[in-house]
Design a protein around this motif. Structure first.
Motif, mmCIF file in Angstrom:
data_model
loop_
_atom_site.group_PDB
_atom_site.id
_atom_site.type_symbol
_atom_site.label_atom_id
_atom_site.label_comp_id
_atom_site.label_asym_id
_atom_site.label_seq_id
_atom_site.Cartn_x
_atom_site.Cartn_y
_atom_site.Cartn_z
ATOM 1 N N LEU A 25 -0.144 37.562 -5.374
ATOM 2 C CA LEU A 25 0.375 36.280 -5.859
ATOM 3 C C LEU A 25 0.545 35.275 -4.723
ATOM 4 O O LEU A 25 0.233 34.097 -4.872
ATOM 5 N N PHE A 26 1.040 35.747 -3.592
ATOM 6 C CA PHE A 26 1.225 34.867 -2.441
ATOM 7 C C PHE A 26 -0.104 34.303 -1.964
ATOM 8 O O PHE A 26 -0.211 33.105 -1.672
ATOM 9 N N VAL A 27 -1.132 35.135 -1.873
ATOM 10 C CA VAL A 27 -2.446 34.682 -1.420
ATOM 11 C C VAL A 27 -3.017 33.642 -2.381
ATOM 12 O O VAL A 27 -3.512 32.590 -1.961
ATOM 13 N N SER A 28 -2.944 33.910 -3.678
ATOM 14 C CA SER A 28 -3.493 32.950 -4.636
ATOM 15 C C SER A 28 -2.668 31.656 -4.653
ATOM 16 O O SER A 28 -3.218 30.562 -4.763
ATOM 17 N N PHE A 29 -1.362 31.763 -4.505
ATOM 18 C CA PHE A 29 -0.509 30.580 -4.479
ATOM 19 C C PHE A 29 -0.796 29.729 -3.241
ATOM 20 O O PHE A 29 -0.845 28.502 -3.318
ATOM 21 N N LEU A 34 -3.224 24.849 -0.724
ATOM 22 C CA LEU A 34 -4.202 24.269 0.185
ATOM 23 C C LEU A 34 -5.144 23.331 -0.551
ATOM 24 O O LEU A 34 -5.455 22.236 -0.076
ATOM 25 N N SER A 35 -5.587 23.718 -1.736
ATOM 26 C CA SER A 35 -6.488 22.851 -2.492
ATOM 27 C C SER A 35 -5.770 21.598 -2.989
ATOM 28 O O SER A 35 -6.357 20.522 -3.051
#
Length: 173
Positions: A25-29, A34-35
């Motif tokens: 979840l942290f990586v996807s968040f 960033l986007s």
């Protein structure tokens, strides 16, 4: 029959699974953040419109022969160069009022496919401009683009941030 060891093992497995899920979840968040940051600083509608005004002005005053031999051409910048976009606000003498009122910091004309710009030429750009250029996904076409760096007028108290926008430049026929 009681199994005391089994509860400890179950707890460790559940905690491990939860840790893996939280890391995912942290990586996807963080990618989403960033986007969003990229979307707000690059090519938003307001700055695309301002870039269109700058492009229309420069297309009327520049000759295409000036920039057809290089991978980039610096029109003006307010740092690292003597070719200023506008003079200091305190003097009241502006080289170009449109650049001053739109908040233009730098203007570059580059080849359309920015992947063709060599690393040696990238050194001619500010670090934030280099980051913007590497984020552009452009098809392999002929032509030129105008890249305009604007001072962000919304962040007076915070650190200075720049907004970028780019459009096709020159023979768009």
């Amino acid at each position: 029959m009681k199994r005391k060891g089994f509860v400890l093992m179950e707890t460790i497995i559940v905690i491990s699974v939860l840790c893996v899920i939280l890391i995912a979840l942290f990586v996807s968040f963080s990618t989403v953040l960033l986007s969003v940051e990229k979307r707000t600083a690059y090519d938003n509608t307001e700055y695309l419109y301002k870039t269109s005004l700058v492009r229309n002005y420069l297309e009327s005053v520049l000759s295409e022969a000036m920039y057809d031999t290089s991978s980039f051409y610096t029109v003006c910048r307010n740092s690292q160069s003597t070719s200023k976009c506008h003079q200091d606000h305190a003097t009241g003498e502006y080289q170009n009022d449109i650049f001053y009122f739109l908040g233009v910091e730098s203007v570059y004309i580059t080849v359309w496919n920015v992947a063709n710009i060599t690393p040696e030429h990238m050194l001619g750009f500010e670090a934030t401009t280099q980051k913007y250029l590497t984020s552009i996904d452009s098809p392999n076409e002929q032509g030129f683009r105008i890249v305009v760096m604007f001072k962000n007028e919304n962040d007076e108290a915070e650190a200075l941030k720049y907004q970028y926008a780019s459009l096709r430049f020159g023979s768009r026929g």
